[in-house]
Design an enzyme around this catalytic site. Structure first.
Site, PDB file in Angstrom:
ATOM      1  N   LYS A   1       0.467   2.490  -8.886  1.00 23.67           N
ATOM      2  CA  LYS A   1      -0.377   2.923  -7.777  1.00 23.67           C
ATOM      3  C   LYS A   1      -1.795   3.110  -8.299  1.00 23.67           C
ATOM      4  O   LYS A   1      -2.000   3.822  -9.277  1.00 23.67           O
ATOM      5  CB  LYS A   1       0.109   4.263  -7.212  1.00 23.67           C
ATOM      6  CG  LYS A   1       1.244   4.185  -6.224  1.00 23.67           C
ATOM      7  CD  LYS A   1       1.555   5.615  -5.766  1.00 23.67           C
ATOM      8  CE  LYS A   1       2.390   5.646  -4.526  1.00 23.67           C
ATOM      9  NZ  LYS A   1       2.616   7.048  -4.058  1.00 23.67           N
TER      10      LYS A   1
ATOM     11  N   ASP B   1       8.496  13.910   3.877  1.00 21.79           N
ATOM     12  CA  ASP B   1       8.281  12.607   4.531  1.00 21.79           C
ATOM     13  C   ASP B   1       9.456  11.665   4.261  1.00 21.79           C
ATOM     14  O   ASP B   1       9.271  10.512   3.863  1.00 21.79           O
ATOM     15  CB  ASP B   1       6.973  11.990   4.048  1.00 21.79           C
ATOM     16  CG  ASP B   1       6.425  10.929   5.002  1.00 21.79           C
ATOM     17  OD1 ASP B   1       6.902  10.868   6.158  1.00 21.79           O
ATOM     18  OD2 ASP B   1       5.526  10.169   4.605  1.00 21.79           O
TER      19      ASP B   1
ATOM     20  N   SER C   1       0.835  -1.194   0.000  1.00 19.74           N
ATOM     21  CA  SER C   1       0.000   0.000   0.000  1.00 19.74           C
ATOM     22  C   SER C   1       0.867   1.240   0.000  1.00 19.74           C
ATOM     23  O   SER C   1       1.877   1.304   0.710  1.00 19.74           O
ATOM     24  CB  SER C   1      -0.912   0.026   1.235  1.00 19.74           C
ATOM     25  OG  SER C   1      -1.808  -1.052   1.212  1.00 19.74           O
ATOM     26  N   GLY C   2       0.479   2.216  -0.808  1.00 10.96           N
ATOM     27  CA  GLY C   2       1.119   3.511  -0.770  1.00 10.96           C
ATOM     28  C   GLY C   2       0.184   4.483  -0.078  1.00 10.96           C
ATOM     29  O   GLY C   2      -0.814   4.082   0.522  1.00 10.96           O
ATOM     30  N   SER C   3       0.501   5.754  -0.139  1.00  7.00           N
ATOM     31  CA  SER C   3      -0.386   6.746   0.454  1.00  7.00           C
ATOM     32  C   SER C   3      -1.713   6.752  -0.309  1.00  7.00           C
ATOM     33  O   SER C   3      -1.743   7.001  -1.509  1.00  7.00           O
ATOM     34  CB  SER C   3       0.263   8.127   0.381  1.00  7.00           C
ATOM     35  OG  SER C   3       1.445   8.145   1.147  1.00  7.00           O
TER      36      SER C   3
ATOM     37  N   LYS D   1      -3.466   1.351  -3.341  1.00  2.00           N
ATOM     38  CA  LYS D   1      -2.740   0.085  -3.407  1.00  2.00           C
ATOM     39  C   LYS D   1      -1.671   0.154  -4.490  1.00  2.00           C
ATOM     40  O   LYS D   1      -1.806   0.890  -5.472  1.00  2.00           O
ATOM     41  CB  LYS D   1      -3.712  -1.056  -3.702  1.00  2.00           C
ATOM     42  CG  LYS D   1      -4.757  -1.267  -2.615  1.00  2.00           C
ATOM     43  CD  LYS D   1      -5.737  -2.364  -2.999  1.00  2.00           C
ATOM     44  CE  LYS D   1      -6.802  -2.539  -1.919  1.00  2.00           C
ATOM     45  NZ  LYS D   1      -7.797  -3.594  -2.286  1.00  2.00           N
ATOM     46  N   VAL D   2      -0.613  -0.621  -4.301  1.00  2.00           N
ATOM     47  CA  VAL D   2       0.481  -0.670  -5.270  1.00  2.00           C
ATOM     48  C   VAL D   2       0.666  -2.114  -5.723  1.00  2.00           C
ATOM     49  O   VAL D   2       0.731  -3.031  -4.897  1.00  2.00           O
ATOM     50  CB  VAL D   2       1.803  -0.146  -4.660  1.00  2.00           C
ATOM     51  CG1 VAL D   2       2.886  -0.084  -5.732  1.00  2.00           C
ATOM     52  CG2 VAL D   2       1.609   1.217  -4.020  1.00  2.00           C
TER      53      VAL D   2
END
Length: 366
Positions: free
Chosen positions: A110, A212, A89-91, A94-95
């Site tokens: 993504k 980040d 999972s990315g921000s 899902k990836v």
């Protein structure tokens, strides 16, 4: 209390809850206040795009037609990409790993649902959709060997789906457990730090604050090269004015000034996060971690930095310089690039001659 490196990144839902923005788009009614309002990242990025201020040799491909299908083996496809398996999972999305039928290469894609993104409030005047579109705008501008490359954006107006096709980078550096026994070692940490500094110096030179920096967003390819990824909370600024209001992404990597005040300098906060990352690489632990979010912020802001007595003196000097609580006295990335421990036996970090500099210097051969 210290944390293991396998837990360095919080869950995406946890991260979203920590985003905040103060005094966003508020006005006292004074016309001079409106005129003095700094441009938002989206405005800055749009102006750069309009003025062809893009540091890429080849533009990001933009596709406005989404075709779902299956290959002969029953694997799901989107356009020419065949799904291999989920990566994580990315921000906000899902990836998954996909293979292109055109060039045979693997890509990380993504996937987002636009309707879902518009429901997630990340600031007083912004939704997660704002973040994703800003991430795309930023990545369309940039190209560097230590930054994950955006290849294509798929956005079909008739579909709720939105895709970012990214360069596939094989892995991350993650240690199980905590403490120096699971740390990376000085040579590996030095190599990784040089890559991080090179990529981040490029971002700052192009007036982008990442916001980040942490191990979860630092991918390592099969050649051992680190690439900075996930620009979902990144911001653009004008000239040298990198004063920001919206707090950066992950609490344990947050600079003291972000915990204490309403505004902070983005470049200095990125540099602090590099220091926390280096500390984690060397010691396998967080430098400041509390039992609660507020306790963590209190320790970041007020607790002294503690380093082992037997740590390399040059490395101690570097970590102390990066994790200086006063941003005015904190080392800059330029200082880091010239530090003895960073130089080691490899020499100074090479200056990257980017595409826009090459254009301005007339060095491009077509």
């Amino acid at each position: 209390m210290m944390g293991c490196l396998s837990c360095l990144g919080e869950t995406e839902d946890d991260e979203i809850s920590h985003y905040s923005e103060v005094n966003s788009n508020t006005s006292s009614g004074d016309e001079s206040d409106v005129q003095a309002r700094p441009k938002r990242s989206e405005e800055i990025l749009s102006l750069r795009a309009e003025n062809d201020m893009i540091c890429r040799q080849f533009p990001v491909k933009e596709t406005h037609k989404l075709i779902r299908s299956e290959d002969d083996n029953g694997n799901k496809m989107i356009n020419e990409y065949v799904r291999v398996h989920r990566i994580g999972s990315g921000s906000y999305g899902k990836v998954a790993l996909y293979r292109s039928c055109l060039d045979g290469k693997h890509y990380a894609i993504k996937a987002f649902h636009k309707s879902h993104l518009r429901k997630i409030r990340v600031a007083l005047s912004e939704t997660a959709m704002t973040d994703v579109l800003r991430e795309v705008l930023i990545m369309k501008m940039l190209e560097h060997p230590n930054i994950v490359n955006l290849i294509e954006v798929i956005d079909d107006e008739e579909s709720d789906d939105f895709y970012m096709v990214l360069e596939y980078v094989e892995g991350k550096w993650i240690c199980e457990g905590s403490g120096r026994s699971c740390a990376l070692g000085e040579e590996t940490a030095r190599k990784y730090l040089r890559d991080i500094v090179s990529g981040l110096k490029y971002l700052h030179a192009h007036n982008i604050v990442h916001g980040d920096i942490k191990p979860d967003n630092l991918l390592v390819n099969r050649h051992g090269t680190v690439k900075i990824g996930d620009f979902s909370v990144s911001q653009a600024f004008e000239d040298d004015n990198d004063v920001l209001r919206r707090s950066p992404g992950t609490p344990v990597f947050t600079a003291p000034e972000c915990c204490l005040g309403l505004t902070y300098h983005g470049k200095a906060s990125d540099t602090w996060a590099v220091g926390v990352t280096l500390y984690c690489m060397i010691l396998g632990e967080y430098p400041f971690l509390g039992d609660t979010l507020q306790d963590t912020y209190d320790k970041i802001a007020h607790n002294p930095l503690v380093l082992p007595d037997d740590i390399n003196s040059q490395l101690r000097n570097l970590i102390e310089g990066l994790l200086c609580k006063d941003p005015r006295l904190r080392m800059t990335l330029g200082d880091v690039a010239e530090h003895k421990w960073v130089i080691g036996d490899d020499g100074p970090i090479a200056e990257y001659l980017c595409w826009c500099k090459r254009k301005s210097q007339g060095d491009i051969r077509l």
